[in-house]
Scaffold this motif. Sequence first.
Motif, short mmCIF file in Angstrom:
data_model
loop_
_atom_site.label_atom_id
_atom_site.label_comp_id
_atom_site.label_asym_id
_atom_site.label_seq_id
_atom_site.Cartn_x
_atom_site.Cartn_y
_atom_site.Cartn_z
N GLY A 72 0.83 -1.19 0.16
CA GLY A 72 0.09 0.11 -0.10
C GLY A 72 0.95 1.32 -0.02
N ASP A 73 1.89 1.32 0.89
CA ASP A 73 2.66 2.48 0.94
C ASP A 73 3.51 2.71 -0.32
OD1 ASP A 73 1.98 2.72 3.64
OD2 ASP A 73 3.50 1.60 4.38
N LEU A 84 1.45 9.25 -6.21
CA LEU A 84 1.68 10.33 -6.10
C LEU A 84 2.56 11.07 -7.00
CD1 LEU A 84 1.66 11.18 -2.05
CD2 LEU A 84 0.02 11.15 -3.69
N ARG A 85 3.69 10.02 -7.22
CA ARG A 85 4.74 10.65 -7.97
C ARG A 85 4.07 10.66 -9.35
NH1 ARG A 85 10.58 7.47 -7.52
NH2 ARG A 85 10.53 8.43 -5.41
N LEU A 86 3.39 9.86 -9.78
CA LEU A 86 2.83 9.81 -10.88
C LEU A 86 1.81 11.25 -11.26
CD1 LEU A 86 2.36 7.83 -13.26
CD2 LEU A 86 0.13 7.06 -12.52
N PHE A 90 1.08 3.87 -3.18
CA PHE A 90 0.88 5.21 -2.58
C PHE A 90 1.84 6.20 -3.18
CE2 PHE A 90 0.05 8.85 0.21
CZ PHE A 90 -1.12 9.14 -0.06
N LYS A 91 2.79 5.91 -2.75
CA LYS A 91 3.99 6.89 -3.03
C LYS A 91 4.13 6.92 -4.76
CE LYS A 91 9.01 7.63 -2.49
NZ LYS A 91 9.99 7.30 -1.73
#
Lengths: 267, 267, 306, 312, 292
Positions: free
Chosen positions: E17-18, E25-27, E21-22
């Motif tokens: 999940g982490d 966000l980066r996308l 998620f990262k």
Amino acid sequence: MAPSQLPDLFDPVFTLQDLSVFYGDYEAVRGVNMRIAPQEITALIGPSGCGKSTVLRCLNRMNDLILDARVAGKVTYYTEDLYGESVDPIEVRRRIGMVFQKPNPFPKSVFDNIAYGPRINGQRRGLDEIVEEALHRAALWDEVKDKLKQNALALSGGQQQRLCIARAIAVKPDVILMDEPCSALDPIATTKIEDLMQVLSRDYTIVIVTHNMQQAARVSERTAFFTAEVDERGERHGRLVEFDSTARIFSNPADKRTEGYITGRFG
Amino acid sequence: MAPSQLPDLFDPVFTLQDLSVFYGDYEAVRGVNMRIAPQEITALIGPSGCGKSTVLRCLNRMNDLILDARVAGKVTYYTEDLYGESVDPIEVRRRIGMVFQKPNPFPKSVFDNIAYGPRINGQRRGLDEIVEEALHRAALWDEVKDKLKQNALALSGGQQQRLCIARAIAVKPDVILMDEPCSALDPIATTKIEDLMQVLSRDYTIVIVTHNMQQAARVSERTAFFTAEVDERGERHGRLVEFDSTARIFSNPADKRTEGYITGRFG
Amino acid sequence: ACGGGNQTAAEQEPGASQPAKELAGDVKVDGSSTVAPLSTAAAELFAEQQAKVRVTVGTSGTGGGFEKFCNGETDISNASRPIKDEEKAACQAKNIAYEEFSVANDALTVVVHKENTWANCLTVEQLKKMWEPGSKVNNWNQVDAKFPSEPLKLFGAGTDSGTFDYFTDVINGEEGKSRTDYSPSEDDNVTVQGVAGSKGGLGYFGFSYFEENAGKLKAVQVDSGDGCVGPSVQSAQDGTYKPLSRPLFIYPKAASLKRPEVLAFVEYYVANHKQIAEDAKFIPLNAQQETELQGDLAKLKTQAGG
Amino acid sequence: MSTTGTEPSPASPLERARSRYGERAVQVVLVAAALVSVATTAGIVISLVPPTAEFFESVSVAEFFTTTVWAPLFEPPAYGVLPLVTATFLITLIAVVVAIPLGLGAALYLSEYAHARTRKVFKPILEVLAGVPTVVYGFFALRFVTPALQTYLPAGLQPDIFNAISAGLVMGVMIVPTVASLSEDAMSAVPQGLRDGAYALGSSTRLVAVRVVLPAALSGVVASFVLAISRAIGETMIVAIASGNKPALSFNPLDAMQTMTGFIAQAGSGDLPTASLDYKTIFAVGALLFLITFAMNFVSARLVRKFREVYE
Amino acid sequence: MTATQRRLLVRRRVPWGDIAFKLVLRLCLAVAVAFLVTLLVYVVYKGWSRLDPRLWENFPSIRRPERAGAKSALFGSLWVIGMTAVFCLPVGILGAIYLEEYADHRRWYNRLIELNIANLAAIPSIVYGILGLGVIARGFGFGTTVITASITLSLLVLPIVIIASREAIRAVPGEIRNASYGLGATKWQTIWRQVLPSAIPGMATGSILALSRAAGEAAPLLLLGGLTYVAYIPDGLLSGYTVLPIQIYGWISQSRESFHDLSSAAIVLLLIVIIAMNSVAIYVRNRSQKRW
Ligand SMILES: Nc1ncnc2c1ncn2[C@@H]1O[C@H](COP(=O)(O)OP(=O)(O)OP(=O)(O)O)[C@@H](O)[C@H]1O
Ligand SMILES: Nc1ncnc2c1ncn2[C@@H]1O[C@H](COP(=O)(O)OP(=O)(O)OP(=O)(O)O)[C@@H](O)[C@H]1O
Ligand SMILES: [Mg+2]
Ligand SMILES: [Mg+2]
Ligand SMILES: O=P([O-])([O-])[O-]
């Protein structure tokens, strides 16, 4: 400093071996060796900037969050290398809780503050009991039992700090680290927190940083005295000067610098 | 307080008669009566929040710049009502200079800092001499004579503070007010400023606010001790407790509260 | 308001209309977007001789142009139809006298998508079916049962344009009456892009726009009862392209013609109308129109001289 | 004070040495400068209200707001503003659907994950995105995005040459920086202590971001949404270029449509006769647009103030 | 005990999940940046063939797109932006000084001015076009000229200048003011000699960003006669004009492909102007950050 002058009276929770901490190129703390006993209160004291907070943050890897901080030497938690490859810092912090100088409740309800930890660990049920127990242990239940839904920011400073302790307790840690937990509080609130620490030390290992020597003398069993020394190149490094039973440190310190600091002639 | 217990040994530079200062509705300082002697150092001491800075700011009408500040009672400068209708506060501040707690040089060259005052008074020529003289008097010339064009922010804290004193001297004031001028400085810089004050007090009337009793004892001829008293409605007001020669205040104060403060039992 | 560069008029010697003489000043042209390319071409060519005369060409549409013109804001109004009575009245009210010159011909061209294989020739009736007020036709097969099922996307002139007035007049029978649910634009290029981008698109505009975009669009022949005729120089000049061929006009303001730079521009425009029309891909005047224009020019010259 | 004769100083009295008319004059100039902004608002209101009032003398409020055909420039005219309003909101909706996730994601990344150096590089890049003129976005929507959609979307979902979807998508990217930058500011304003508290309880960065930072920054984040929405509502060139100027009460983003701003630009650049009802129509639509954005601003100002109160 | 402790510190499962998620966000950031890059690459690619001196040395032509250039628009933009700066910077900065240094914020009228500025900042630019059309072009009778465009754009960006300047003034520490007053300086002397010099970098940043916004604005100018064939450089405030964004809009609406290439080239020109202005602003801001 040579290995602790204390006889090995305990199975240490933490063993610090030649611990140095760098911020970028700057070596903030140099070569610390100490052992921290279970179910006791250990106090770290010393003048400002000597690296007390830095050492404390090493114990639950909060230093990982500071971009250019780097740790050398070894920190062992029971038998495990705290900085080992496979160690998950998130798991570390769950086991080793922390309370900060300035009370930092989340801008949520009292209940949600306490329930935060269990929730992120996937707990959905039994939260009511966990919250109540944590608040009881933090000696806050009576004061807030009618305002569990109220925003935690509306509590007084002392209540907020106890809330933060309750929040730390709710995840059932082994150790609680406290970085000057009373310095933002008035004397009455401070007394309450100190009493609470005494009670908690029956169940938890507590490490506290304080700039208040009286506080260290009042609450702790053992005290580590740090100072900042200037090396040949003119840089200041935090060093552990003396680590002993609090009684000894305050009555009959082995080191001149400790004595000077305790009696106010130094630092 | 009843009119000053001091005998009228001098022609006062300032005479404060029943001075009260309000911030909005809040009466921060109540009913102060005192006289300040020429060519001497007068120290104002007392616990935090007792109104020392407030009283000091009344003496050169810096309080005018605080939106809701209001002064009652009378402040006489020599024979003239400082708050009289036709008095120009700008002229007042030119005559009665001020040095602040934190050194606040302008982000300009050393030279321009000192020359600022003369320039705004329309002076265009002879600035070199004025700057040199002011720096000499502020005991800074030797340290900065080669860096007059350098930015003043590059000086050390103690140098900056002496620069601020030189800047105040350059407009040839009668009086210099100093609000905790050393509290941001290290001990060595502090010593230099204190020495400077002693020298300056031959030519100038100096009023200094300090929270450092040793400093007051070291430098001042007269000391006023203020404290904050809680009135019947629970509001705190700054009051002048005792005003006397420094020797007397520190050795044999008339008031119990002064004694308590001096010996550290109070405040 | 700002009367278009009167400030420089005083500096000019009267009667200076020889091209050899260096003129300066502003000439404000506005109005029909159909005629705009023609006037712009004229301005560009004129600038090669009189670099200091600054001709601006706005595109407010014929109606918008006359409104400014009769308000005294412009020197010359472009029009893709003759001036209307109410516009005449507006000019009269402001004491604005003007000349009318027919400078080129246009063949309003109905265009469809390049890949439209079915609509080669449309009757006036069919066009009306598509465009009349309240028309609900939105598929080609509603226009003619033989046409395939393809959504009909209509693009056309904005309401302020002479093109709109003319098209609605001759197709829908009354000026200004049209269905409203199409993409209108004062700017015919939008129509070009719209039709070129939609398989079922249909639009109309001046011939020059078609000429410029002949590679992207297909022009439809129009049948007004005498058989299918496509738009072309020939058919527009001889009047067989009915009912969509029309003359284009410019209306110089009489007062502005007193300014040598305006006069010079108009004279240049008229004298070189053929080259300008060809350059801007318009249809030049036919012989009869040209004779008339020469007459008008002669009249103008005597006026200016006197 | 008993003696006055032996006074050592005041060489001159404390009265005004020079008259300071200059100070007064300066103050007058400054007030005048500040009042220019008030005059601007007054000017906007003055230029909008009379023509709008005259407009509503000829067209009933009911027709304006309840009928569904917008053809003010045709014979016979129809004044139902709804197609313009729905087009405005539809395109805004598309933009928001693009901008909010992207902007919020970028903000969270920059504030919670990125190194200081990364932030230093990407914030200016986002600012460039905000600085690109809107004609350029319009051009890009018409010439790049629409053909791309026509090529890559399956048949049946292919948009018209002029359509709402390209305009909305591109507008969405245009307002990403508004969302990202203001949200990032709000997130950075969340005290580090809260993050530390959460980390110390064993939170991962994701949980800190989602459970602590985002809720704490919420009103600032929402304010950024509102501001972005009002920018989208007021954006003109993108829709004028890429969405077609066809007023149609349609909710199909593949269709051409006309927004309020699109209408003003189209009708206004045609330079209509001043006295005509057509001309006043521009002002009526302008007034409606003004009211809508004014209301949005008001909401966002409220939110921003609330957000400030949390930590101050 | 020891054994269980040991296990407890070790990561129990991969935190998918982490990680996801990262990545998401980066996308988000990547998509925004990729869009910008695509846009830049596209316009440069499209406009490449026309990115040569013809672009700024020739006047527009609708007969010969291959010879057409944006000379009049480029100089028109410079005129309009220059005059916008002349009108709006003094007013904006003086207004900001009033609000920061003189205004008593307890007074309703000062609060009204502040509220008003915040509101103006978010009013659509086309509404300013209506203002310019109704009040400046027709009301004052300036017509569709450089001065009308400049005043309209000045009013449009005035709130940005005021807000940025106020922040810059506020960032000047109060101690500096006290020091100056303490030496007997008048209010204006304090502002002029101490506050303004220190606030200049911040003001410059805000002003440049405001002007770059004005440089890219087209919508209000559409209503102000910008869409006109203009083949000369303005020679005064009452001169006709065209500007780059409008010229671009005009060429975009042309149907011939060669005009689209031309408009891409003009877009590159406009972007160069604007990115240069932004870079200067960012440079000034970065350079002046750590003063106190
Ligand atoms: N994030 C950081 N980056 C760089 N240097 C740091 C950082 N945090 C602390 N330091 C430096 O490390 C040294 C030790 O800091 P630390 O905060 O541990 O001291 P401390 O004993 O807790 O002092 P205090 O009593 O003031 O809290 C100091 O010199 C400090 O400036
Ligand atoms: N600008 C102001 N507005 C409102 N209240 C003020 C203001 N300045 C000071 N006060 C209040 O007036 C009282 C006296 O303040 P003052 O600054 O004079 O105290 P002080 O003796 O200088 O204290 P310290 O030693 O902390 O500087 C305090 O209660 C303070 O809170
Ligand atoms: Mg610390
Ligand atoms: Mg003080
Ligand atoms: O622009 P028009 O020629 O259609 O009026």
